[in-house]
Write a protein that holds these residues in place. Structure first.
Motif, PDB file in Angstrom:
ATOM      1  N   MET A   1      -5.278   5.578  -6.027  1.00 45.68           N
ATOM      2  CA  MET A   1      -3.878   5.293  -6.308  1.00 45.68           C
ATOM      3  C   MET A   1      -3.689   5.106  -7.806  1.00 45.68           C
ATOM      4  N   ARG A   2      -2.700   5.780  -8.345  1.00 43.62           N
ATOM      5  CA  ARG A   2      -2.368   5.642  -9.764  1.00 43.62           C
ATOM      6  C   ARG A   2      -1.571   4.348  -9.964  1.00 43.62           C
ATOM      7  N   ILE A   3      -1.967   3.547 -10.932  1.00 42.28           N
ATOM      8  CA  ILE A   3      -1.278   2.295 -11.228  1.00 42.28           C
ATOM      9  C   ILE A   3      -0.320   2.542 -12.386  1.00 42.28           C
ATOM     10  N   ASN A   4       0.975   2.343 -12.137  1.00 44.25           N
ATOM     11  CA  ASN A   4       1.989   2.492 -13.180  1.00 44.25           C
ATOM     12  C   ASN A   4       2.910   1.273 -13.159  1.00 44.25           C
ATOM     13  N   ASN A   5       3.953   1.272 -13.963  1.00 45.09           N
ATOM     14  CA  ASN A   5       4.866   0.121 -14.017  1.00 45.09           C
ATOM     15  C   ASN A   5       5.508  -0.163 -12.665  1.00 45.09           C
ATOM     16  N   GLU A   6       5.850   0.881 -11.919  1.00 44.98           N
ATOM     17  CA  GLU A   6       6.457   0.676 -10.604  1.00 44.98           C
ATOM     18  C   GLU A   6       5.481  -0.029  -9.668  1.00 44.98           C
ATOM     19  N   THR A   7       4.223   0.393  -9.681  1.00 43.13           N
ATOM     20  CA  THR A   7       3.206  -0.242  -8.833  1.00 43.13           C
ATOM     21  C   THR A   7       3.079  -1.721  -9.172  1.00 43.13           C
ATOM     22  N   ILE A   8       3.043  -2.035 -10.459  1.00 44.14           N
ATOM     23  CA  ILE A   8       2.923  -3.434 -10.894  1.00 44.14           C
ATOM     24  C   ILE A   8       4.125  -4.237 -10.397  1.00 44.14           C
ATOM     25  N   GLY A   9       5.326  -3.678 -10.511  1.00 43.92           N
ATOM     26  CA  GLY A   9       6.523  -4.365 -10.038  1.00 43.92           C
ATOM     27  C   GLY A   9       6.489  -4.621  -8.545  1.00 43.92           C
ATOM     28  N   ILE A  10       6.083  -3.625  -7.781  1.00 41.20           N
ATOM     29  CA  ILE A  10       5.974  -3.781  -6.329  1.00 41.20           C
ATOM     30  C   ILE A  10       4.937  -4.845  -6.000  1.00 41.20           C
ATOM     31  N   CYS A  11       3.822  -4.832  -6.716  1.00 38.65           N
ATOM     32  CA  CYS A  11       2.782  -5.848  -6.501  1.00 38.65           C
ATOM     33  C   CYS A  11       3.313  -7.249  -6.775  1.00 38.65           C
ATOM     34  N   CYS A  12       4.134  -7.407  -7.810  1.00 37.62           N
ATOM     35  CA  CYS A  12       4.742  -8.713  -8.111  1.00 37.62           C
ATOM     36  C   CYS A  12       5.619  -9.166  -6.953  1.00 37.62           C
ATOM     37  N   GLU A  13       6.446  -8.268  -6.448  1.00 36.79           N
ATOM     38  CA  GLU A  13       7.340  -8.613  -5.337  1.00 36.79           C
ATOM     39  C   GLU A  13       6.549  -8.991  -4.087  1.00 36.79           C
ATOM     40  N   ILE A  14       5.502  -8.228  -3.798  1.00 43.57           N
ATOM     41  CA  ILE A  14       4.668  -8.515  -2.627  1.00 43.57           C
ATOM     42  C   ILE A  14       3.927  -9.836  -2.813  1.00 43.57           C
ATOM     43  N   ALA A  15       3.394 -10.072  -3.998  1.00 42.56           N
ATOM     44  CA  ALA A  15       2.666 -11.321  -4.259  1.00 42.56           C
ATOM     45  C   ALA A  15       3.579 -12.537  -4.132  1.00 42.56           C
ATOM     46  N   ILE A  16       4.791 -12.443  -4.654  1.00 39.52           N
ATOM     47  CA  ILE A  16       5.758 -13.542  -4.504  1.00 39.52           C
ATOM     48  C   ILE A  16       6.027 -13.777  -3.026  1.00 39.52           C
ATOM     49  N   SER A  17       6.256 -12.695  -2.305  1.00 40.63           N
ATOM     50  CA  SER A  17       6.521 -12.805  -0.870  1.00 40.63           C
ATOM     51  C   SER A  17       5.351 -13.443  -0.136  1.00 40.63           C
ATOM     52  N   ASP A  18       4.145 -12.989  -0.430  1.00 41.28           N
ATOM     53  CA  ASP A  18       2.967 -13.549   0.235  1.00 41.28           C
ATOM     54  C   ASP A  18       2.798 -15.025  -0.086  1.00 41.28           C
ATOM     55  N   TYR A  19       2.979 -15.387  -1.351  1.00 40.87           N
ATOM     56  CA  TYR A  19       2.811 -16.787  -1.753  1.00 40.87           C
ATOM     57  C   TYR A  19       3.792 -17.701  -1.020  1.00 40.87           C
ATOM     58  N   PHE A  20       5.009 -17.213  -0.796  1.00 41.52           N
ATOM     59  CA  PHE A  20       6.019 -18.036  -0.141  1.00 41.52           C
ATOM     60  C   PHE A  20       6.161 -17.737   1.350  1.00 41.52           C
ATOM     61  N   GLY A  21       5.261 -16.942   1.914  1.00 42.03           N
ATOM     62  CA  GLY A  21       5.263 -16.690   3.361  1.00 42.03           C
ATOM     63  C   GLY A  21       6.412 -15.816   3.847  1.00 42.03           C
ATOM     64  N   ILE A  22       6.855 -14.888   3.013  1.00 44.35           N
ATOM     65  CA  ILE A  22       7.954 -13.993   3.371  1.00 44.35           C
ATOM     66  C   ILE A  22       7.377 -12.687   3.911  1.00 44.35           C
ATOM     67  N   LYS A  23       7.964 -12.196   4.974  1.00 43.39           N
ATOM     68  CA  LYS A  23       7.517 -10.950   5.599  1.00 43.39           C
ATOM     69  C   LYS A  23       7.762  -9.760   4.658  1.00 43.39           C
ATOM     70  N   VAL A  24       6.756  -8.875   4.585  1.00 38.71           N
ATOM     71  CA  VAL A  24       6.856  -7.653   3.790  1.00 38.71           C
ATOM     72  C   VAL A  24       6.684  -6.471   4.739  1.00 38.71           C
ATOM     73  N   ASP A  25       7.611  -5.532   4.685  1.00 43.26           N
ATOM     74  CA  ASP A  25       7.536  -4.329   5.505  1.00 43.26           C
ATOM     75  C   ASP A  25       6.207  -3.616   5.245  1.00 43.26           C
ATOM     76  N   LYS A  26       5.545  -3.164   6.309  1.00 42.14           N
ATOM     77  CA  LYS A  26       4.213  -2.559   6.162  1.00 42.14           C
ATOM     78  C   LYS A  26       4.244  -1.300   5.296  1.00 42.14           C
ATOM     79  N   ASN A  27       5.306  -0.513   5.362  1.00 41.89           N
ATOM     80  CA  ASN A  27       5.397   0.685   4.535  1.00 41.89           C
ATOM     81  C   ASN A  27       5.572   0.335   3.060  1.00 41.89           C
ATOM     82  N   TYR A  28       6.317  -0.735   2.788  1.00 45.14           N
ATOM     83  CA  TYR A  28       6.488  -1.183   1.412  1.00 45.14           C
ATOM     84  C   TYR A  28       5.164  -1.735   0.880  1.00 45.14           C
ATOM     85  N   ARG A  29       4.463  -2.476   1.715  1.00 45.73           N
ATOM     86  CA  ARG A  29       3.176  -3.064   1.320  1.00 45.73           C
ATOM     87  C   ARG A  29       2.177  -1.969   0.936  1.00 45.73           C
TER      88      ARG A  29
END
Length: 107
Positions: A1-29
Motif C-alpha cells: 500500500m502506498r502511503i500518502n497524505n490521504e492515507t495519513i488522514g484516514i489513519c488519523c480518523e480511524i485512530a481517533i475513532s478507535d481510541y474513543f470506541g467509535i465504530k468504523v466501517d470495514k471498507n473505510y478501515r
C-alpha cells in the motif's frame, strides 16, 4: 500500500475513532494502515487532553463530508494531517490554495 497524505488522514480518523470506541466501517478501515493508526494513539490522547476537545461520538468522513467527526455538544471536528512536518492543509471547500486565496476565503 502506498502511503500518502490521504492515507495519513484516514489513519488519523480511524485512530481517533478507535481510541474513543467509535465504530468504523470495514471498507473505510481497509483504506488505513494499522501500524500508522497505532502509532497515532498517544498523540491523539495528548492532543485531546491538552486542548480539552469534546469527546468524539461518530465518524462521518467516509462519505466525503466536509466534517470528519461529530463531537459531544453538537460540535464537529475536521481532521487535517500531513505526511511531512510542514505541508499544506487542504480544506475541502477551497482545496490547496495560495496563502492569499486562503485568507480571502476565510476572512
Amino acid at each position: 500500500m502506498r502511503i500518502n497524505n490521504e492515507t495519513i488522514g484516514i489513519c488519523c480518523e480511524i485512530a481517533i475513532s478507535d481510541y474513543f470506541g467509535i465504530k468504523v466501517d470495514k471498507n473505510y478501515r481497509k483504506r488505513g494502515n494499522e501500524e500508522i493508526e497505532k502509532s497515532l494513539i498517544s498523540i491523539i490522547k495528548h492532543t485531546f487532553n491538552i486542548n480539552s476537545i469534546p469527546k468524539p461520538v461518530k465518524l462521518i468522513s467516509a462519505k466525503q463530508n466536509k466534517i470528519d467527526i461529530k463531537l459531544e455538544n453538537n460540535q464537529t471536528l475536521s481532521v487535517k494531517s500531513n505526511k511531512k512536518e510542514l505541508g499544506k492543509a487542504a480544506p475541502q471547500v477551497i482545496g490547496q490554495p495560495s496563502s492569499r486565496t486562503f485568507f480571502e476565503k476565510i476572512s
